[in-house]
Write an enzyme that holds these catalytic residues in place. Structure first.
Site, PDB file in Angstrom:
ATOM      1  N   CYS B  86       0.832  -1.204   0.000  1.00 60.39           N
ATOM      2  CA  CYS B  86       0.000   0.000   0.000  1.00 60.39           C
ATOM      3  C   CYS B  86       0.872   1.262   0.000  1.00 60.39           C
ATOM      4  O   CYS B  86       1.520   1.556  -0.986  1.00 60.39           O
ATOM      5  CB  CYS B  86      -0.967  -0.059   1.187  1.00 60.39           C
ATOM      6  N   HIS B 196      -3.600  -5.664   0.991  1.00 61.62           N
ATOM      7  CA  HIS B 196      -2.935  -5.890   2.274  1.00 61.62           C
ATOM      8  C   HIS B 196      -2.913  -7.377   2.632  1.00 61.62           C
ATOM      9  O   HIS B 196      -3.843  -7.863   3.288  1.00 61.62           O
ATOM     10  CB  HIS B 196      -3.682  -5.147   3.383  1.00 61.62           C
ATOM     11  N   GLU B 198      -1.187  -8.762   4.859  1.00 56.83           N
ATOM     12  CA  GLU B 198      -1.043  -8.916   6.319  1.00 56.83           C
ATOM     13  C   GLU B 198      -2.382  -8.801   7.042  1.00 56.83           C
ATOM     14  O   GLU B 198      -2.507  -9.205   8.197  1.00 56.83           O
ATOM     15  CB  GLU B 198      -0.037  -7.888   6.863  1.00 56.83           C
TER      16      GLU B 198
END
Lengths: 80, 222
Positions: B86, B196, B198
């Protein structure tokens, strides 16, 4: 001396913000706006009074930070 | 496997990615402040998501010139894998480690939702845990994720098999050129992506499709 740097989008780079502003102007009755491109202006106060040195330094600033050469071009104005 | 997460003023996914890295590697990553000029010994550098420097000037522009980035560039040159998520992707383009740039979303809105992403190549340390063509559910949360590069650069990325992830055709959330969601460096050791992984790595997340990205790295660098 003072420097003013105009950073604008290169031709061909889409500008959704400019397009939205153009539409908004149209809604306000400004029918003659064919396109809007949004840019940034930087006003710098420089210690030097040497025009050539100032121009070279501000150009380096544009290349290194103020503009992204992938999408933007810049124009420098110098004044005492 | 040792990992490092660079923390900039305004980073806000640094802890999320630290949790994912610890879960996969078993070791907490080193958290490196942007003002440091030396990196610890590390097998992976992560530039996390967020709004470094308040997105001043251009997203990622200030972070790309912060002191720690000289060390990141040097490590990248020597082949240390660098993952930019990002805002991290935006920083990588501003730092010149990846081509192109991320423009304001075509729809002008901040987009925060889970999207369908396709793995475009499995040929990298980051994507080897997937099969090419696999469809993943990954969250995005950005205002400036509209990938832009000139046609020649886009052609080259495709010819060199450097598009890592694409938004599924017809579901492009931000206007990105050729539905690009993530790209690799020529060396294939630098990955930048807007989604994302994660935030899609634990059973409590809406999806766990991002976890294989970190697990794939573990296999290469252990």
């Amino acid at each position: 001396m003072k420097a003013r740097v105009h950073v604008t989008l290169k031709p061909g780079v889409v500008d959704p913000e400019g397009a939205a502003i153009a539409r908004s102007l149209g809604r306000l009755g400004f029918g003659g706006v064919e396109a809007v491109r949004v840019g940034k202006v930087f006003e710098l106060a420089l210690a030097t009074s040497d025009t050539d040195a100032a121009r070279a330094e501000v150009e380096a600033m544009c290349e290194k930070l103020l503009a992204n050469p992938v999408i933007q071009s810049y124009r420098i104005e110098l004044a005492d | 496997m040792k990992t490092a997460v660079i923390v900039f003023p305004g980073s806000n996914c640094d802890r999320d990615v630290a949790v994912a890295l610890r879960a996969v590697t078993g070791t907490a990553p080193a958290m490196v402040w942007h003002g440091d000029s030396v990196l610890p010994r590390t097998d992976l550098i992560v530039l996390p998501g967020g709004f470094s420097y308040g997105d001043y000037l251009r997203c990622g522009a200030m972070a790309a010139r912060s002191p720690v980035m000289q060390a990141v560039l040097e490590a990248a040159r020597h082949g240390t894998p660098v993952l930019g998520i990002c805002n991290g992707f935006q920083i990588l383009t501003e730092a010149g480690l990846l081509p192109g740039t991320l423009l304001r979303n075509a729809g002008l809105s901040f987009v925060c939702r889970t999207v369908n992403v396709e793995v475009a190549t499995a040929d990298s340390a980051f994507t080897r845990g997937y099969e090419a063509g696999a469809r993943l559910r990954l969250p995005i949360a950005h205002h400036d994720g509209n990938y832009f590069a000139d046609a020649e650069t886009l052609d080259r990325l495709e010819e060199e098999d450097r598009v890592a992830f694409r938004y599924v055709e017809g579901e492009n959330p931000n206007g990105s050129a050729r539905n690009i969601a993530g790209i690799l460096s020529r060396s294939r050791t630098v990955l930048g992506l807007m989604p994302h992984p994660e935030r899609a790595a634990e059973p409590v997340h809406p999806s766990t499709d991002g976890r294989a990205l970190f697990e794939g790295l573990l296999g290469v660098m252990a």
